[in-house]
Design an enzyme around this catalytic site. Structure first.
Site, PDB file in Angstrom:
ATOM      1  N   ASP A  51      -2.081  -2.759   2.542  1.00  0.00           N
ATOM      2  CA  ASP A  51      -1.393  -1.994   1.489  1.00  0.00           C
ATOM      3  C   ASP A  51      -1.258  -0.531   1.911  1.00  0.00           C
ATOM      4  O   ASP A  51      -0.194   0.078   1.777  1.00  0.00           O
ATOM      5  CB  ASP A  51      -2.185  -2.022   0.167  1.00  0.00           C
ATOM      6  CG  ASP A  51      -2.265  -3.391  -0.479  1.00  0.00           C
ATOM      7  OD1 ASP A  51      -1.448  -3.681  -1.348  1.00  0.00           O
ATOM      8  OD2 ASP A  51      -3.164  -4.166  -0.101  1.00  0.00           O
ATOM      9  N   THR A 122      -1.309  -8.948  -3.350  1.00  0.00           N
ATOM     10  CA  THR A 122      -2.494  -8.518  -2.589  1.00  0.00           C
ATOM     11  C   THR A 122      -3.667  -9.478  -2.777  1.00  0.00           C
ATOM     12  O   THR A 122      -4.356  -9.840  -1.822  1.00  0.00           O
ATOM     13  CB  THR A 122      -2.917  -7.089  -2.995  1.00  0.00           C
ATOM     14  OG1 THR A 122      -1.859  -6.186  -2.695  1.00  0.00           O
ATOM     15  CG2 THR A 122      -4.169  -6.643  -2.252  1.00  0.00           C
TER      16      THR A 122
END
EC number: 3.1.3.7
Length: 323
Positions: A51, A122
Site C-alpha cells: 500500500d 488489502t
C-alpha cells in the site's frame, strides 16, 4: 496532421503505465515475503508495505508529470523523498492514439482530481486471496468520474498457480502461457478496454458483496432482492470486474465504509459499458476535491437491470443510510 494528445488522454496514458508499475510492486512485495502489515483503525482496516510503496509510486509519478493535478490517495503517508526506482515516466502509446471525447478536449490539468487506491482488497492480500486485489486510479472532472484505470496484479493467478508465472510486458494474453496481471482502462464517451464484456445469463440474479464488512443492513438489503446466489469477495474494483465479466449481476453494499478512491475508477469502467453505480438511494457519487471521502450511503451497481435491484432496497435500509 494529427493534433497532439489532450491533457486527459495523456493523463490516462500515464496512469496506465503507472498502474502496470504498481502491479509489479505489489507482486514484488509478496515475493520478498515481508508484507509489513500495520493496523489502521481496526483489525480489518490494514495497511501493508505494498500500500505504502504503490501510493508513493503512483502519486509521485503523476505529480512529476502533471504538477497541477489534485491527487487524493487512501494512505496518509509522511512526506519523504521517493526512491527513483518507484517513478514511472512512461505513457501507454495505444491510449495516446485514441481520440479524446469532444466534451473533454478543453480540460486543463488543474481541473482534474485523481483518486488513488494503491491496493484495493488489502485484507485479502494479507490472507493470500490475491485475485481479489486491484490498484485503482480514478480521474474526475467537475465532480464526475470520467476516466479510470484498474490494474489486477494477479489476474490469471488461479489458472497459473502451478506454472511458472511471467511478468507482463504488454496486455495479458489468454491461454496456458498467459502472463500474470492485466490493466483495464476506460474513458466516458470512448469506452472501456482490456477485458471481454460478458453478461450474467438472463433471469439470473447473482449479487456480489462484502467479504469482511458484513452487517444486518447488508444482509437485509441482499435478502430483499431474492438472489439466486451471493458472492462474498474483497475489493470494490474486483466486484465491478465481476459485473462486467458476467460473474455477478449486482454489487450491493448497504453500509458506509467504502470510500471515493474505491469507487471512482471502477465506476468509470462500468458506466463506459452502459452500467450504473449509485449510492443505495440512487444518487450519483460526487468526486470533487472538497467532497467527504466516505460513501456513507453505500453502493448499488449493476451492468444491466439497475431498476430491478434499486426498487427492492428496503425503506428501513434507506432510512439507516444517510447520504
Amino acid at each position: 496532421m494529427a493534433s497532439s494528445p489532450t491533457v486527459l488522454m495523456r493523463l490516462v496514458a500515464s496512469a496506465y503505465s503507472i498502474a502496470q508499475k504498481a502491479g509489479m510492486i505489489v507482486r514484488h512485495v509478496i515475493a520478498e515475503g515481508d508484507l509489513g502489515i500495520v493496523e489502521k483503525t481496526c483489525a480489518t482496516d490494514l495497511q501493508t508495505k505494498a500500500d505504502r510503496l504503490v501510493q508513493m509510486s503512483i502519486c509521485s509519478s503523476l505529480a512529476r508529470k502533471f504538477p497541477k493535478l489534485t491527487i487524493i490517495g487512501e494512505e496518509d503517508l509522511p512526506s519523504e523523498e521517493v526512491d527513483q526506482e518507484l517513478i514511472e515516466d512512461g505513457q501507454w502509446e495505444e491510449i495516446l492514439k485514441q481520440p479524446c471525447p469532444s466534451q473533454y478536449r478543453a480540460i486543463k490539468e488543474e481541473d482534474l482530481v485523481v483518486w488513488v487506491d494503491p491496493l484495493d482488497g488489502t485484507k485479502e492480500y494479507t490472507e493470500g486471496l490475491l485475485d481479489n486485489v486491484t490498484v485503482l486510479i480514478g480521474i474526475a472532472y467537475e465532480g464526475k468520474a470520467i476516466a479510470g484505470v484498474i490494474n489486477q496484479p494477479y489476474y490469471n493467478y488461479q489458472n497459473n498457480e502451478k506454472r511458472k508465472l511471467r511478468e507482463p510486458r504488454n496486455e495479458a494474453k489468454a491461454g496456458p502461457d498467459a502472463v500474470l496481471g492485466r490493466t483495464i482502462w476506460g474513458v466516458l464517451g470512448l469506452g472501456a478496454f482490456g477485458f471481454q464484456l460478458k453478461e450474467v445469463p438472463a433471469g439470473k440474479h447473482i449479487i456480489t458483496t462484502t467479504r469482511s464488512h458484513n452487517s444486518k443492513l447488508v444482509t437485509d438489503c441482499i435478502t430483499a432482492m431474492n438472489p439466486d446466489d451471493v458472492l462474498r469477495v474483497g475489493g470494490a474494483g474486483n466486484k465491478i470486474i465481476q459485473l462486467i465479466e458476467g460473474k455477478a449481476s449486482a454489487y450491493v453494499f448497504a453500509s458506509p465504509g467504502c470510500k471515493k478512491w474505491d469507487t471512482c475508477a471502477p465506476e468509470v469502467i462500468l458506466h463506459a459499458v452502459g452500467g450504473k453505480l449509485t449510492d443505495i438511494h440512487g444518487n450519483a457519487l460526487q468526486y470533487n476535491k472538497e467532497v467527504k471521502h466516505m460513501n456513507s450511503a453505500g453502493v448499488l451497481a449493476t451492468l444491466r437491470n439497475y431498476d430491478y435491484y434499486a426498487s427492492r432496497v428496503p425503506e428501513s435500509v434507506k432510512n439507516a443510510l444517510v447520504p
